[in-house]
Design a protein around this motif. Sequence first.
Motif, PDB file in Angstrom:
ATOM      1  N   TYR A  63      61.113  32.153  50.207  1.00  0.00           N
ATOM      2  CA  TYR A  63      62.289  32.890  49.730  1.00  0.00           C
ATOM      3  C   TYR A  63      62.412  34.180  50.548  1.00  0.00           C
ATOM      4  CZ  TYR A  63      61.403  29.912  45.626  1.00  0.00           C
ATOM      5  OH  TYR A  63      61.159  28.858  44.771  1.00  0.00           O
ATOM      6  N   PRO A  64      62.949  34.105  51.771  1.00  0.00           N
ATOM      7  CA  PRO A  64      62.937  35.274  52.661  1.00  0.00           C
ATOM      8  C   PRO A  64      63.673  36.488  52.114  1.00  0.00           C
ATOM      9  CG  PRO A  64      63.501  33.260  53.859  1.00  0.00           C
ATOM     10  CD  PRO A  64      63.517  32.913  52.406  1.00  0.00           C
ATOM     11  N   LEU A  65      64.647  36.294  51.241  1.00  0.00           N
ATOM     12  CA  LEU A  65      65.439  37.424  50.771  1.00  0.00           C
ATOM     13  C   LEU A  65      64.639  38.372  49.889  1.00  0.00           C
ATOM     14  CD1 LEU A  65      68.782  35.603  49.833  1.00  0.00           C
ATOM     15  CD2 LEU A  65      68.238  36.815  51.961  1.00  0.00           C
ATOM     16  N   PHE A  66      63.785  37.828  49.000  1.00  0.00           N
ATOM     17  CA  PHE A  66      63.184  38.674  47.957  1.00  0.00           C
ATOM     18  C   PHE A  66      61.788  38.213  47.542  1.00  0.00           C
ATOM     19  CE2 PHE A  66      63.977  40.850  43.638  1.00  0.00           C
ATOM     20  CZ  PHE A  66      63.892  42.120  44.182  1.00  0.00           C
ATOM     21  N   GLY A  67      61.304  37.124  48.123  1.00  0.00           N
ATOM     22  CA  GLY A  67      60.050  36.539  47.657  1.00  0.00           C
ATOM     23  C   GLY A  67      58.844  37.442  47.793  1.00  0.00           C
ATOM     24  N   ALA A  68      58.823  38.261  48.851  1.00  0.00           N
ATOM     25  CA  ALA A  68      57.673  39.151  49.043  1.00  0.00           C
ATOM     26  C   ALA A  68      57.685  40.322  48.079  1.00  0.00           C
ATOM     27  CB  ALA A  68      57.635  39.664  50.489  1.00  0.00           C
ATOM     28  N   ALA A  69      58.738  40.432  47.271  1.00  0.00           N
ATOM     29  CA  ALA A  69      58.771  41.412  46.181  1.00  0.00           C
ATOM     30  C   ALA A  69      58.261  40.786  44.891  1.00  0.00           C
ATOM     31  CB  ALA A  69      60.189  41.955  45.986  1.00  0.00           C
ATOM     32  N   THR A  70      58.870  39.706  44.467  1.00  0.00           N
ATOM     33  CA  THR A  70      58.559  39.152  43.149  1.00  0.00           C
ATOM     34  C   THR A  70      57.177  38.506  43.085  1.00  0.00           C
ATOM     35  OG1 THR A  70      59.699  37.069  43.682  1.00  0.00           O
ATOM     36  CG2 THR A  70      61.002  38.798  42.651  1.00  0.00           C
ATOM     37  N   ALA A  71      56.600  38.182  44.241  1.00  0.00           N
ATOM     38  CA  ALA A  71      55.227  37.662  44.254  1.00  0.00           C
ATOM     39  C   ALA A  71      54.195  38.775  44.368  1.00  0.00           C
ATOM     40  CB  ALA A  71      55.053  36.686  45.415  1.00  0.00           C
ATOM     41  N   ASN A  72      54.648  40.007  44.561  1.00  0.00           N
ATOM     42  CA  ASN A  72      53.734  41.130  44.753  1.00  0.00           C
ATOM     43  C   ASN A  72      53.004  41.478  43.450  1.00  0.00           C
ATOM     44  OD1 ASN A  72      52.423  43.189  46.085  1.00  0.00           O
ATOM     45  ND2 ASN A  72      54.278  44.337  46.603  1.00  0.00           N
ATOM     46  N   ILE A  73      52.004  42.301  43.553  1.00  0.00           N
ATOM     47  CA  ILE A  73      51.111  42.570  42.420  1.00  0.00           C
ATOM     48  C   ILE A  73      51.762  43.536  41.427  1.00  0.00           C
ATOM     49  CG2 ILE A  73      49.918  44.494  43.543  1.00  0.00           C
ATOM     50  CD1 ILE A  73      47.288  43.276  42.339  1.00  0.00           C
ATOM     51  N   THR A  74      51.494  43.316  40.141  1.00  0.00           N
ATOM     52  CA  THR A  74      52.029  44.133  39.057  1.00  0.00           C
ATOM     53  C   THR A  74      50.884  44.764  38.265  1.00  0.00           C
ATOM     54  OG1 THR A  74      52.016  42.598  37.165  1.00  0.00           O
ATOM     55  CG2 THR A  74      53.738  42.273  38.823  1.00  0.00           C
ATOM     56  N   PRO A  75      51.185  45.749  37.409  1.00  0.00           N
ATOM     57  CA  PRO A  75      50.133  46.346  36.571  1.00  0.00           C
ATOM     58  C   PRO A  75      49.453  45.349  35.648  1.00  0.00           C
ATOM     59  CG  PRO A  75      52.024  47.812  36.687  1.00  0.00           C
ATOM     60  CD  PRO A  75      52.455  46.522  37.328  1.00  0.00           C
ATOM     61  N   CYS A  76      50.051  44.182  35.425  1.00  0.00           N
ATOM     62  CA  CYS A  76      49.403  43.187  34.566  1.00  0.00           C
ATOM     63  C   CYS A  76      48.067  42.725  35.133  1.00  0.00           C
ATOM     64  CB  CYS A  76      50.328  41.987  34.354  1.00  0.00           C
ATOM     65  SG  CYS A  76      51.790  42.335  33.347  1.00  0.00           S
ATOM     66  N   ALA A  77      47.900  42.842  36.447  1.00  0.00           N
ATOM     67  CA  ALA A  77      46.620  42.472  37.055  1.00  0.00           C
ATOM     68  C   ALA A  77      45.492  43.398  36.613  1.00  0.00           C
ATOM     69  CB  ALA A  77      46.749  42.497  38.579  1.00  0.00           C
ATOM     70  N   PHE A  78      45.848  44.595  36.154  1.00  0.00           N
ATOM     71  CA  PHE A  78      44.855  45.604  35.773  1.00  0.00           C
ATOM     72  C   PHE A  78      45.002  46.020  34.306  1.00  0.00           C
ATOM     73  CE2 PHE A  78      46.171  46.152  40.202  1.00  0.00           C
ATOM     74  CZ  PHE A  78      44.960  45.957  40.860  1.00  0.00           C
ATOM     75  N   TRP A  79      45.760  45.269  33.541  1.00  0.00           N
ATOM     76  CA  TRP A  79      46.072  45.660  32.166  1.00  0.00           C
ATOM     77  C   TRP A  79      44.790  45.806  31.349  1.00  0.00           C
ATOM     78  CZ3 TRP A  79      50.096  48.014  30.681  1.00  0.00           C
ATOM     79  CH2 TRP A  79      50.476  48.061  29.338  1.00  0.00           C
ATOM     80  N   PRO A  80      44.679  46.857  30.544  1.00  0.00           N
ATOM     81  CA  PRO A  80      43.411  47.116  29.852  1.00  0.00           C
ATOM     82  C   PRO A  80      43.139  46.205  28.661  1.00  0.00           C
ATOM     83  CG  PRO A  80      45.045  48.788  29.281  1.00  0.00           C
ATOM     84  CD  PRO A  80      45.642  47.961  30.384  1.00  0.00           C
ATOM     85  N   TYR A  81      44.134  45.429  28.237  1.00  0.00           N
ATOM     86  CA  TYR A  81      43.961  44.594  27.048  1.00  0.00           C
ATOM     87  C   TYR A  81      44.144  43.129  27.420  1.00  0.00           C
ATOM     88  CZ  TYR A  81      45.239  49.213  25.314  1.00  0.00           C
ATOM     89  OH  TYR A  81      45.313  50.570  25.111  1.00  0.00           O
ATOM     90  N   THR A  82      43.335  42.285  26.807  1.00  0.00           N
ATOM     91  CA  THR A  82      43.489  40.847  26.997  1.00  0.00           C
ATOM     92  C   THR A  82      44.400  40.298  25.900  1.00  0.00           C
ATOM     93  OG1 THR A  82      41.492  40.441  25.683  1.00  0.00           O
ATOM     94  CG2 THR A  82      41.239  40.596  28.082  1.00  0.00           C
ATOM     95  N   PRO A  83      45.108  39.188  26.162  1.00  0.00           N
ATOM     96  CA  PRO A  83      45.991  38.639  25.130  1.00  0.00           C
ATOM     97  C   PRO A  83      45.232  38.329  23.843  1.00  0.00           C
ATOM     98  CG  PRO A  83      46.488  37.659  27.242  1.00  0.00           C
ATOM     99  CD  PRO A  83      45.230  38.466  27.434  1.00  0.00           C
ATOM    100  N   ALA A  84      45.815  38.698  22.718  1.00  0.00           N
ATOM    101  CA  ALA A  84      45.164  38.500  21.429  1.00  0.00           C
ATOM    102  C   ALA A  84      45.270  37.067  20.943  1.00  0.00           C
ATOM    103  CB  ALA A  84      45.795  39.432  20.387  1.00  0.00           C
ATOM    104  N   GLU A  85      46.208  36.323  21.483  1.00  0.00           N
ATOM    105  CA  GLU A  85      46.428  34.947  21.082  1.00  0.00           C
ATOM    106  C   GLU A  85      47.150  34.243  22.214  1.00  0.00           C
ATOM    107  OE1 GLU A  85      49.319  34.657  17.829  1.00  0.00           O
ATOM    108  OE2 GLU A  85      49.871  36.727  18.237  1.00  0.00           O
ATOM    109  N   PRO A  86      47.105  32.917  22.238  1.00  0.00           N
ATOM    110  CA  PRO A  86      47.828  32.205  23.294  1.00  0.00           C
ATOM    111  C   PRO A  86      49.329  32.457  23.170  1.00  0.00           C
ATOM    112  CG  PRO A  86      46.284  30.753  22.151  1.00  0.00           C
ATOM    113  CD  PRO A  86      46.373  32.005  21.339  1.00  0.00           C
ATOM    114  N   PRO A  87      50.076  32.332  24.274  1.00  0.00           N
ATOM    115  CA  PRO A  87      51.528  32.467  24.159  1.00  0.00           C
ATOM    116  C   PRO A  87      52.090  31.396  23.235  1.00  0.00           C
ATOM    117  CG  PRO A  87      50.905  31.569  26.306  1.00  0.00           C
ATOM    118  CD  PRO A  87      49.641  32.023  25.647  1.00  0.00           C
ATOM    119  N   VAL A  88      53.201  31.715  22.598  1.00  0.00           N
ATOM    120  CA  VAL A  88      53.815  30.777  21.659  1.00  0.00           C
ATOM    121  C   VAL A  88      54.181  29.492  22.390  1.00  0.00           C
ATOM    122  CG1 VAL A  88      55.741  30.394  20.083  1.00  0.00           C
ATOM    123  CG2 VAL A  88      54.705  32.671  20.276  1.00  0.00           C
TER     124      VAL A  88
END
Length: 502
Positions: A396-421
């Motif tokens: 996706y040359p237009l925007f792919g290198a943005a949306t695949a980039n790293i987010t704060p979720c990679a370092f989030w201090p809390y783990t999910p409390a339950e599986p996603p619905v």
Amino acid sequence: MKRQGSAGQSLALLVVLSLGGSLAAVPAAADEPRTPQVEWGQCPDDVVAEAAPTELRCATVPVPLDYADPQGTQIDLTVSRLAAADPDKRRGLLMLNPGGPGGSGLALSALLVAQGLPSSVTDRYDLIGMDTRGIGRSTPVSCGFTTDSPYYSNIPPYAVDDAAVTAQAEIAEQAAEQCADNDDGMLRHLTTANTARDLDRIRAALNEEKTSYLGYSYGTALGAAYASMFPERADRIVLDSNIGDTHLDRDGLRRYALGMEQTLPDFAKWAARRHDSYGLGRTLEQVRASYLTIAGTLDDAPVAGIDGSLFRLLTFGHLFKQSQYPKLAQTWQALLEGDEAAARGLAAVPKGSADGALSPNDNALTVFLSVTCNDVEWPEDVNTYRQGVAEDRERYPLFGAATANITPCAFWPYTPAEPPVKIDAEGPRNVLLLQNRWDASTPHRGGKLLREKFGDRARLVTVDDSGHGVYVLGKNSCALNTATGYLVGGEMPTKDTFCRAD
């Protein structure tokens, strides 16, 4: 790394979103809670102003911060009501959500009325808007982001190379740490599942056995969660511009790049027909080439504080509505010509998207991060994101290198409390899905994914049009009639439907 200039300070896209104990054993709903009587009164002044001339009434509904401890700390949810205009025809509640997560919905009913919501709907339903948990006039949360913060958008910046991914990882880690430092114990409880439980508490507080629902963008994830967790209480459900599941995960964020690839040609055709005015190219291919030329030039030498990353993000935001195309064309033209003054004045991202997410707002950024990171596990290895960026830069040359980039979720201090619905395909056939063929933030693939997961519970209405938002916010008569017929008369299409462009 600091972002570029004042243009960046006007932008925060929410399109877009560790607990010691586990909530996996928490049921979708405990026994019907005892809820206080809702007392309707004057809405806050800013809501009154935003809703004018429509007059709304507002109230507060308390809900548990932690549904594993329902008698513990309570938080407040602020809700609004536009009462059914014809009591003799009244069917019940129609809860509304504008998306985000992080969008305020208190004035959404008034917005829809102003955009042409049919009176056959407003006659039959109390329209219920709200600021969901953590947002705005409900008990709010804050990571303390400011206009000077290097973290300013829920879509990561376009990474031109591996070094840019490394630089963004530092910003993402700092943002996650800042949220942890500012957390008063509420952030970890912001999840789609808990917000769906909140919807059911509001329903109970309003003394209704069931509720209908209309949600846009991320609001489709919330509506899908509610219909799955409370199938016996979900009446008529309309999900518009679908992200594809009950949560936004890394795959969902990467689909934004697919959406941009599919939607930019609509703008390119529009601009090509106006080449003599804007000079962006006479063909779709030439306009696309202009985009890549501008982006590459700005990667090397920003203009008026706009670098290549911000240019790509600005373009993405302007593809939400065709009404924004003229301003986008003006911005491209100014940047092609190196006109700094014109570029600076034109670069602000427009407001009014269906997901209510185009405003620089610490609260909105915080809610988006909390819900998105709490709902599902995200990869923690920076190399995983480097690989994804390399893949999507080619795919996706237009925007792919943005949306695949790293987010704060990679370092989030809390783990999910339950599986996603998990989507429940066993409930009643009561889910109507609306989806434009070309939508930058929620591409058509999201509607197809949700249709597959709901199975025979759902029907998909595909609209041969572009833009983010179909029902009322779009202008397609077939889609408008189909969704209105369902909300008013319960007329669900017998099969998936294709609506031609008007």
